[in-house]
Design a protein around this motif. Sequence first.
Motif, PDB file in Angstrom:
ATOM      1  N   MET A  24       0.830  -1.218   0.000  1.00  0.00           N
ATOM      2  CA  MET A  24       0.000   0.000   0.000  1.00  0.00           C
ATOM      3  C   MET A  24       0.861   1.263   0.000  1.00  0.00           C
ATOM      4  O   MET A  24       0.486   2.273  -0.570  1.00  0.00           O
ATOM      5  CB  MET A  24      -0.929   0.019   1.223  1.00  0.00           C
ATOM      6  N   ARG A  25       2.011   1.211   0.652  1.00  0.00           N
ATOM      7  CA  ARG A  25       2.855   2.393   0.773  1.00  0.00           C
ATOM      8  C   ARG A  25       3.767   2.604  -0.431  1.00  0.00           C
ATOM      9  O   ARG A  25       4.347   3.669  -0.586  1.00  0.00           O
ATOM     10  CB  ARG A  25       3.696   2.290   2.040  1.00  0.00           C
ATOM     11  N   ALA A  26       3.895   1.602  -1.286  1.00  0.00           N
ATOM     12  CA  ALA A  26       4.797   1.711  -2.443  1.00  0.00           C
ATOM     13  C   ALA A  26       4.383   2.904  -3.308  1.00  0.00           C
ATOM     14  O   ALA A  26       3.216   3.093  -3.635  1.00  0.00           O
ATOM     15  CB  ALA A  26       4.743   0.427  -3.255  1.00  0.00           C
ATOM     16  N   GLY A  27       5.347   3.754  -3.621  1.00  0.00           N
ATOM     17  CA  GLY A  27       5.074   4.926  -4.451  1.00  0.00           C
ATOM     18  C   GLY A  27       4.488   6.107  -3.695  1.00  0.00           C
ATOM     19  O   GLY A  27       4.221   7.147  -4.290  1.00  0.00           O
ATOM     20  N   ARG A  28       4.264   5.961  -2.395  1.00  0.00           N
ATOM     21  CA  ARG A  28       3.676   7.047  -1.601  1.00  0.00           C
ATOM     22  C   ARG A  28       4.604   7.482  -0.480  1.00  0.00           C
ATOM     23  O   ARG A  28       4.168   8.016   0.524  1.00  0.00           O
ATOM     24  CB  ARG A  28       2.344   6.586  -1.008  1.00  0.00           C
ATOM     25  N   MET A  29       5.881   7.246  -0.674  1.00  0.00           N
ATOM     26  CA  MET A  29       6.857   7.576   0.361  1.00  0.00           C
ATOM     27  C   MET A  29       7.600   8.855  -0.019  1.00  0.00           C
ATOM     28  O   MET A  29       7.849   9.115  -1.186  1.00  0.00           O
ATOM     29  CB  MET A  29       7.850   6.429   0.514  1.00  0.00           C
ATOM     30  N   PHE A  30       7.950   9.643   1.002  1.00  0.00           N
ATOM     31  CA  PHE A  30       8.659  10.895   0.799  1.00  0.00           C
ATOM     32  C   PHE A  30       9.869  10.936   1.731  1.00  0.00           C
ATOM     33  O   PHE A  30       9.845  10.345   2.804  1.00  0.00           O
ATOM     34  CB  PHE A  30       7.740  12.085   1.116  1.00  0.00           C
ATOM     35  N   VAL A  76      15.135   9.245   6.115  1.00  0.00           N
ATOM     36  CA  VAL A  76      14.297   8.051   6.115  1.00  0.00           C
ATOM     37  C   VAL A  76      13.159   8.294   5.128  1.00  0.00           C
ATOM     38  O   VAL A  76      12.837   9.434   4.807  1.00  0.00           O
ATOM     39  CB  VAL A  76      13.726   7.738   7.524  1.00  0.00           C
ATOM     40  N   GLN A  77      12.577   7.216   4.646  1.00  0.00           N
ATOM     41  CA  GLN A  77      11.418   7.309   3.771  1.00  0.00           C
ATOM     42  C   GLN A  77      10.173   7.095   4.621  1.00  0.00           C
ATOM     43  O   GLN A  77      10.135   6.192   5.458  1.00  0.00           O
ATOM     44  CB  GLN A  77      11.495   6.255   2.659  1.00  0.00           C
ATOM     45  N   ALA A  78       9.161   7.934   4.415  1.00  0.00           N
ATOM     46  CA  ALA A  78       7.968   7.858   5.254  1.00  0.00           C
ATOM     47  C   ALA A  78       6.738   8.311   4.488  1.00  0.00           C
ATOM     48  O   ALA A  78       6.832   9.074   3.528  1.00  0.00           O
ATOM     49  CB  ALA A  78       8.144   8.729   6.496  1.00  0.00           C
ATOM     50  N   HIS A  79       5.586   7.843   4.947  1.00  0.00           N
ATOM     51  CA  HIS A  79       4.309   8.317   4.411  1.00  0.00           C
ATOM     52  C   HIS A  79       3.937   9.572   5.199  1.00  0.00           C
ATOM     53  O   HIS A  79       3.967   9.569   6.427  1.00  0.00           O
ATOM     54  CB  HIS A  79       3.229   7.249   4.570  1.00  0.00           C
ATOM     55  N   VAL A  80       3.591  10.657   4.487  1.00  0.00           N
ATOM     56  CA  VAL A  80       3.337  11.945   5.134  1.00  0.00           C
ATOM     57  C   VAL A  80       1.910  12.386   4.858  1.00  0.00           C
ATOM     58  O   VAL A  80       1.437  12.322   3.727  1.00  0.00           O
ATOM     59  CB  VAL A  80       4.323  13.017   4.616  1.00  0.00           C
ATOM     60  N   THR A  81       1.220  12.849   5.904  1.00  0.00           N
ATOM     61  CA  THR A  81      -0.111  13.436   5.779  1.00  0.00           C
ATOM     62  C   THR A  81      -0.047  14.835   6.355  1.00  0.00           C
ATOM     63  O   THR A  81       0.312  15.015   7.520  1.00  0.00           O
ATOM     64  CB  THR A  81      -1.162  12.613   6.553  1.00  0.00           C
ATOM     65  N   GLU A  82      -0.376  15.826   5.521  1.00  0.00           N
ATOM     66  CA  GLU A  82      -0.364  17.210   5.991  1.00  0.00           C
ATOM     67  C   GLU A  82      -1.723  17.567   6.573  1.00  0.00           C
ATOM     68  O   GLU A  82      -2.736  16.977   6.215  1.00  0.00           O
ATOM     69  CB  GLU A  82       0.012  18.140   4.845  1.00  0.00           C
TER      70      GLU A  82
END
Length: 127
Positions: free
Chosen positions: A17-23, A52-58
């Motif tokens: 699910m996180r593939a391609g959505r990491m920043f 580090v690579q992480a999923h971010v929600t603003e």
Amino acid sequence: MITDADKAFMQQARNDMRAGRMFPVFLMPQAVMATDPDTGEQQFENGALIEVQAHVTEAPTASALSGLDISDGLLVYTADVKVDINIEDWLDVDYFQYDSETYRVIRKPKKGMGARNRVEVFGELVN
């Protein structure tokens, strides 16, 4: 009962699910440089940034900028940004950088289903 196979499946599903959505997020570790002899207050210096690579929600609303919000009559702490970091990548820090902005860590609860696998880091924008 959750088995080891269930935990492995949940981990793989999370990775998919996180593939391609990491920043990229940069953790800002601080080391104690000195201690004031009069007050005992520690003085810190910044160490090298750790990427580090992480999923971010603003934060979706302007009300989140105040740090507090009301939801269904309850007072709720809010943040400017939420960053999901793999627990293996997490280093306990007070500040991090995302998108050329510096954030102060407000909360950092550990999360996961069956096993702790991530840290939800809530950050407040530092001016």
